[in-house]
Design an enzyme around this catalytic site. Structure first.
Site, PDB file in Angstrom:
ATOM      1  N   LYS A  39      -1.374 -11.410   2.475  1.00  0.00           N
ATOM      2  CA  LYS A  39      -1.352 -10.208   3.323  1.00  0.00           C
ATOM      3  C   LYS A  39      -2.469  -9.248   2.905  1.00  0.00           C
ATOM      4  O   LYS A  39      -3.034  -9.390   1.801  1.00  0.00           O
ATOM      5  CB  LYS A  39       0.015  -9.517   3.193  1.00  0.00           C
ATOM      6  CG  LYS A  39       0.337  -9.050   1.779  1.00  0.00           C
ATOM      7  CD  LYS A  39       1.787  -8.600   1.644  1.00  0.00           C
ATOM      8  CE  LYS A  39       2.084  -8.146   0.225  1.00  0.00           C
ATOM      9  NZ  LYS A  39       3.523  -7.844   0.043  1.00  0.00           N
ATOM     10  N   TYR A 254     -20.536  17.166  -8.124  1.00  0.00           N
ATOM     11  CA  TYR A 254     -19.771  18.194  -7.408  1.00  0.00           C
ATOM     12  C   TYR A 254     -18.837  18.928  -8.361  1.00  0.00           C
ATOM     13  O   TYR A 254     -18.210  18.325  -9.231  1.00  0.00           O
ATOM     14  CB  TYR A 254     -18.912  17.554  -6.316  1.00  0.00           C
ATOM     15  CG  TYR A 254     -19.660  17.123  -5.083  1.00  0.00           C
ATOM     16  CD1 TYR A 254     -20.361  18.051  -4.301  1.00  0.00           C
ATOM     17  CD2 TYR A 254     -19.630  15.790  -4.682  1.00  0.00           C
ATOM     18  CE1 TYR A 254     -21.021  17.636  -3.152  1.00  0.00           C
ATOM     19  CE2 TYR A 254     -20.282  15.371  -3.533  1.00  0.00           C
ATOM     20  CZ  TYR A 254     -20.982  16.306  -2.769  1.00  0.00           C
ATOM     21  OH  TYR A 254     -21.621  15.895  -1.634  1.00  0.00           O
TER      22      TYR A 254
HETATM   23  C1  LIG Z   1       3.846  -8.507  -1.159  1.00  0.00           C
HETATM   24  C2  LIG Z   1       5.064  -9.335  -1.273  1.00  0.00           C
HETATM   25  C3  LIG Z   1       5.091 -10.446  -2.141  1.00  0.00           C
HETATM   26  C4  LIG Z   1       3.988 -10.700  -3.150  1.00  0.00           C
HETATM   27  O1  LIG Z   1       4.166  -9.771  -4.192  1.00  0.00           O
HETATM   28  P1  LIG Z   1       3.263  -9.806  -5.518  1.00  0.00           P
HETATM   29  O2  LIG Z   1       3.900  -8.812  -6.406  1.00  0.00           O
HETATM   30  O3  LIG Z   1       1.900  -9.399  -5.086  1.00  0.00           O
HETATM   31  O4  LIG Z   1       3.311 -11.187  -6.026  1.00  0.00           O
HETATM   32  C5  LIG Z   1       6.189 -11.277  -2.100  1.00  0.00           C
HETATM   33  N1  LIG Z   1       7.237 -11.012  -1.280  1.00  0.00           N
HETATM   34  C6  LIG Z   1       7.271  -9.927  -0.470  1.00  0.00           C
HETATM   35  C7  LIG Z   1       8.458  -9.684   0.382  1.00  0.00           C
HETATM   36  C8  LIG Z   1       6.197  -9.051  -0.451  1.00  0.00           C
HETATM   37  O5  LIG Z   1       6.224  -7.963   0.340  1.00  0.00           O
END
Ligand SMILES: *Cc1c(COP(=O)(O)O)cnc(C)c1O
Length: 362
Positions: A39, A254
């Site tokens: 994702k 800045y």
């Molecule tokens: C993002 C997510 C994962 C992966 O999590 P990590 O901590 O990056 O391994 C797995 N399951 C769900 C439901 C998630 O939202």
């Protein structure tokens, strides 16, 4: 290194290291299938190249957050099982079905909307995150009224852990027990999944049939209290535009927040908060050049960051030379700590102006 002269910075992603990390997770959960969570553009590293490399290594199941991500991934991987964690947004069911995406159904409403498709879906049970997923009451309702699941071939029953990065946290055992109890109320024989990256390292009790690592694949430490077992996959190098001599009583940047106290040298690098260098790194972050850690001085600007490179020779520090923001001597978790955030946020904030290079591309 193949950085075009016109590019301000180089982002190198080592696909072989990502595959090695996936294999390490898979070996740690040897009785379960290891999926890949890609994702948010594979946490900023590039969903399509990362997913292709994982698929070539034998990964068959992928998780994305949104239907749009799923549609993009489907175009690259016609054969993969692609789960959409957010489920179908109202009205998007037909589109998910058309692309062969497997929604993770999070509510009785989503279940009702998916019925009649006769296409696989996953169920997400909430065991303590209070974020997405069916409540305990919803699961009892499904158990009492099993017809609600008629016509939905269940591909997976899953839940997600709140405190898995803290081994020994009482939530971990509580969520495990809740997941066992709730999932036992649902039709038997459906594969189950509870573990993201950190959860895998809590032990075999948490592995079930499928594990869902994301962060660990990208080199983030899944066991923050212990040394990082994962390989680093990312190198981020910014180009020096100018090196200037400074001396007291000058200030840098800045707000004039950095006061120069002695004769020295400042390197100006072509990366700033627009590229994902969090503004909180001002006067707190580090880079590495010529094997030396060099501190960020002054505030981070939109397109520029200034480092104190006093004492380093001109053969090392000169216009066109590269400073590592993330690299072998400065892993992503360290930059995250300096920024007051977590590696996940550093990766997913990476900007779009870098020249990107993939190592090990198949
Ligand atoms: C993002 C997510 C994962 C992966 O999590 P990590 O901590 O990056 O391994 C797995 N399951 C769900 C439901 C998630 O939202």
């Amino acid at each position: 290194m193949t950085l075009p002269a016109s590019a301000p910075a180089l982002l190198t992603v080592d696909l072989d290291a990502i595959v090695a990390n996936w294999r390490l997770v898979a070996a740690n959960a040897a009785n379960a299938e290891a999926a890949g969570v890609v994702k948010a553009d594979a946490y900023g590293l590039g969903m399509v190249p990362v997913a292709r490399a994982l698929a070539a290594a034998g990964c068959r199941s992928f998780f994305v957050a949104t239907a749009d991500e799923g549609i993009e991934l489907r175009a690259a991987l016609p054969q993969a099982r692609i789960y959409v964690l957010g489920g179908p947004p109202p009205g998007a069911e037909d589109e998910l079905a058309a692309h062969g995406l497997i929604p993770v159904l999070n509510s009785l409403e989503q279940i009702a909307a998916w019925r009649g498709k006769a296409l696989p879906a996953a169920l997400h049970l909430d065991t303590g995150m209070s974020r997405l997923g069916l409540s305990g009451a919803d699961v009892h309702r499904l158990a009492a009224e099993p017809a609600r699941l008629d016509g939905i071939p269940l591909a997976l029953v899953m839940s997600h852990m709140a405190c898995a990065d803290e081994d020994g946290h009482p939530m971990n055992r509580r969520q495990l027990d809740a997941f066992r109890a709730l999932s036992s109320l649902l039709p038997a024989g459906v594969p189950r999944s509870l573990a993201a990256s950190s959860t895998v390292f809590l032990g075999a009790d948490w592995h079930f049939d499928l594990v869902r690592p994301g962060a660990a694949l990208y080199g983030i430490n899944p066991t923050p209290a212990k040394p990082n077992p994962m390989a680093q996959v990312l190198r981020l190098q910014g180009k020096i535009l100018q090196v200037r001599d400074v001396d007291s009583p000058m200030t840098v940047g800045y707000g004039a927040t950095h006061r120069v106290t002695r004769k020295g040298k400042v390197a100006v690098v072509a990366m700033g908060y627009a590229d994902g260098l969090h503004r909180s790194l001002g006067n707190r972050g580090f880079g590495v050049i010529g094997g030396k850690r060099v501190p960020v001085v002054g505030r981070i600007s939109m397109d520029l960051t200034t480092f104190d490179v006093t004492g380093l020779p001109e053969t090392v520090v000169h216009p066109g030379a590269l400073i590592d923001l993330v690299g072998p001597m400065h892993p992503v978790d360290e930059l995250a700590e300096e920024a007051g955030t977590i590696g996940y946020e550093i990766l997913t904030s990476l900007g779009r102006r870098f020249h990107r290079q993939y190592l090990g591309e198949t």
